[in-house]
Enzyme design. Structure first.
Site, PDB file in Angstrom:
ATOM      1  N   TYR A  27       0.651  -0.931   0.028  1.00 30.97           N
ATOM      2  CA  TYR A  27       0.078   0.000   0.038  1.00 30.97           C
ATOM      3  C   TYR A  27       1.037   1.410   0.075  1.00 30.97           C
ATOM      4  CZ  TYR A  27      -3.699  -3.356   1.419  1.00 30.97           C
ATOM      5  OH  TYR A  27      -4.740  -4.886   1.208  1.00 30.97           O
ATOM      6  N   HIS A  33      -9.646   0.116  -5.434  1.00 30.81           N
ATOM      7  CA  HIS A  33      -8.166  -0.109  -4.530  1.00 30.81           C
ATOM      8  C   HIS A  33      -6.765   0.033  -5.018  1.00 30.81           C
ATOM      9  CE1 HIS A  33     -11.425  -3.118  -2.791  1.00 30.81           C
ATOM     10  NE2 HIS A  33     -11.985  -3.343  -4.630  1.00 30.81           N
TER      11      HIS A  33
END
Ligand code: DQA
Length: 139
Positions: free
Chosen positions: A22, A98
């Site tokens: 991430y 996402h």
């Protein structure tokens, strides 16, 4: 335009957890970059780890006159029928995002129970997933 950037469960840990997936930026830093990118637009940001709070934010977005919701529901994406029904209960268009490419990851991430009621889906572009999603409202 008026956008709601809505982040769900565990997204407050961005920049701390699984940086290789991430990235190293915190959610606040990502939100600041998004705000800077959409200088001429009204951007609101909200994160919650609670499913019901996310549903309420979706409901309220209707009355608040948002043009679009950019939603990263986190793991709720894969099993929350409550969030799915909240999206279906408003006319504000929602784009599912996402940061990671969920299709190149574990099997359980390949399934989304919210895609069906979303305007579109963007994944795999890190923080730019949010920017690309919001940008699509301007096309
Ligand atoms: C995520 C992907 C989800 O599978 C995961 O549970 C998250 C983050 C993403 O942004 O890539 O928490 O939504």
């Amino acid at each position: 335009m008026k956008f709601l950037f809505l982040n769900g469960v565990n997204l407050n840990m961005t920049g701390i957890r699984e940086k290789e997936v991430y990235g190293a930026q915190t959610l606040d830093e990502i939100n600041a970059d998004i705000k800077n990118y959409f200088k001429d637009d009204l951007c609101e940001f909200y994160q919650s780890n609670c499913e019901g709070d996310i549903c309420t934010a979706i409901h309220n977005a209707q009355a608040k006159g948002f043009d679009g919701i950019i939603l990263n529901a986190g793991a709720y994406t894969h099993y929350s029928y409550a969030i799915r029904d909240a999206i279906a209960s408003v006319t504000v268009p929602v784009i599912e995002v996402h940061m990671s490419n969920v299709h190149s990851r574990e099997e359980f991430r390949h399934k989304s129970v919210i895609s069906q009621v979303c305007k579109g889906v963007i994944c795999g572009f890190g923080k730019n997933s949010y920017i690309l999603a919001a940008q699509s409202f301007k096309l």
